[in-house]
Motif scaffolding. Structure first.
Motif, short mmCIF file in Angstrom:
data_model
loop_
_atom_site.label_atom_id
_atom_site.label_comp_id
_atom_site.label_asym_id
_atom_site.label_seq_id
_atom_site.Cartn_x
_atom_site.Cartn_y
_atom_site.Cartn_z
N GLN A 235 0.83 -1.20 0.00
CA GLN A 235 0.00 0.00 0.00
C GLN A 235 0.87 1.26 0.00
OE1 GLN A 235 -3.49 0.14 -0.19
NE2 GLN A 235 -3.00 2.30 -0.60
N LEU B 170 2.06 1.87 -3.47
CA LEU B 170 1.01 2.43 -4.31
C LEU B 170 0.78 3.91 -3.99
CD1 LEU B 170 -1.66 -0.45 -4.32
CD2 LEU B 170 -0.22 0.29 -6.23
N ASP B 171 0.83 4.25 -2.72
CA ASP B 171 0.61 5.64 -2.32
C ASP B 171 1.72 6.56 -2.82
OD1 ASP B 171 -1.75 5.04 -1.09
OD2 ASP B 171 -0.89 4.85 0.93
N ASN C 285 -5.17 4.21 -4.10
CA ASN C 285 -3.96 4.80 -3.53
C ASN C 285 -4.21 6.27 -3.15
OD1 ASN C 285 -4.02 6.02 -6.04
ND2 ASN C 285 -1.83 5.73 -6.45
#
Length: 418
Positions: free
Chosen positions: A18, A21-22, A42
């Motif tokens: 995650q 993705l962010d 995201n």
């Protein structure tokens, strides 16, 4: 590894994924086609829609649809059907217009790429992953390229100034039509050539030195330059500067030159007129400071006031001699009633005036000598021989007027030498 450790490891892996993705600038989200609803996203999507993560999970599709252009939104159903029928690895690509919180009210263009993420037990696509990248700026550059090229070509053909760009070796990358006319080149013939192909070696060497200076300093250079022409020299005001940017060769230099020949000629005319005006003012001041007044035939009076310096003493002698000659004077009265003080310089001026006037066949009468000035002259041991003196201007005039009237050579009456 027990179940607890496996769960903890899986959670760490998901958290790491995650964060990755962010960190991406592009929008990434996972869409459940059955819902439809968002099952993952995201941070870029959060920033674009201005919603919290919880809001996106509950009403993300609604928030996303509200931002998409209606005409593009209508085509998404067909894209979803195409994805549902796609095989694993199949990709559907396209573009859509949308408004984002970051873009304000401006409509942005996104390049969208979607593919199947998960499938159901029946093999049909269940979730799709969507990637969206803002390509607004890139599209504008691509669309503006031909237009910019056309504008640049028109500018080079029509500009009344001289424009050019050179690479690090001095070869022309760009030359306006006016620049080609200046050096007598045909259209397009300057490209790839250097100043040495159009200018004398000594001139080309100067241009090269200036170009190298601009490259070393990395800053603009301004100067006036003279360009020899068959019809006469032309004066140019030139600005050269480093040229940098995408697609520009390293070490490139560009320049603009404006023909200021007429401006310089006008400046010279103004300077000449100013010099004439100053000269006339100086003449007027000289006449006011050293007035020479004819009071009778052959008699002139020069009243002096204030202080003296070398320049003013010279003007007094010059004015006095010119006046004696112009008026054919036999007597010149110098009245020093208004002189504040007499020093060696003033005394020498008086003696020199008397001697110079005597060479023209005239005589100087000195009037207005105050007691303090008389004492100073004595202390300075000034030789006043050749000077006729009188206490006041009135007595001096009374003495000289008969002499001025008797220009036949009669002896002056009541002459008094002190």
């Amino acid at each position: 590894m027990n179940e607890t450790e496996a769960s903890r490891t899986q959670g760490a892996t998901i958290s790491r994924a995650q964060r990755i993705l962010d960190a991406l600038p592009a929008i990434v989200c996972v869409l459940d086609l059955a819902g439809p609803r968002l099952t993952g996203h995201n941070a870029a999507l959060v920033r674009a829609l201005g919603c919290t993560g919880e809001e996106l999970l509950s009403r993300g599709v609604e928030a996303l649809s509200a931002r998409i252009h209606p005409d593009d939104l209508a085509g998404l159903a067909a894209r979803a059907a195409e994805l549902a029928a796609a095989r694993d690895g199949g990709v559907v690509e396209g573009e859509l217009r949308a408004r984002t919180i970051e873009g304000g009210q401006e409509e942005r263009l996104f390049a969208v790429r979607a593919e199947v993420f998960t499938r159901g037990d029946d093999g049909a696509a269940r979730e799709v992953v969507v990637f969206a990248e803002d390509v607004t700026a890139r599209k504008r550059r691509e669309q503006g390229g031909p237009r910019r090229d056309a504008l640049l070509a028109a500018l080079c053909d029509r500009a009344p100034v001289f424009m050019y760009a050179k690479d690090r070796d001095g070869a022309f990358l760009l030359a306006s039509r006016s620049m080609e006319d200046l050096v007598g080149a045909t259209p397009g013939s300057m490209l790839g050539k250097t100043d040495g192909d159009f200018c004398p070696p000594e001139v080309a060497s100067i241009y090269k030195d200036v170009d190298d200076l601009v490259r070393r300093n990395g800053a603009p250079f301004e100067a006036e330059e003279i360009v020899p022409q068959a019809q006469g020299d032309r004066t140019l005001y030139t600005i050269k500067f480093p040229l940098r940017g995408e697609g520009v060769p390293e070490g490139a230099v560009a320049g603009f030159s404006v023909d200021i020949t007429r401006v310089k000629a006008a400046e010279r005319e103004r300077e000449a007129a100013r010099d004439e005006l100053l000269a006339a003012q100086q003449d007027t001041i000289r006449e006011l400071v050293t007035p020479l007044l004819p009071i009778a035939e052959g008699v002139l009076v020069m009243p002096l006031i204030g202080f003296f310096d070398g320049a003013r003493a010279s003007r007094i002698i010059e004015t006095l001699l010119e006046g004696v000659e112009r008026h054919s004077a036999r007597i010149a009265i110098i009245d020093i009633t208004g002189v504040k003080a007499v020093d060696v310089q003033v005394a020498e001026m008086l003696v020199q005036s008397a001697r110079a006037v005597g060479l023209l066949g005239a005589q100087v009468v000195l009037t207005g000598i105050q007691p303090a000035i008389a004492q100073t002259l004595i202390e300075l041991d000034v030789d006043l021989r050749g000077l006729v003196t009188a206490g006041t201007l009135r007595s001096g005039i009374a003495y000289v007027v008969p002499v001025g009237q008797a220009r036949g050579g009669q002896e002056a009456r009541h002459a008094r030498r002190e």
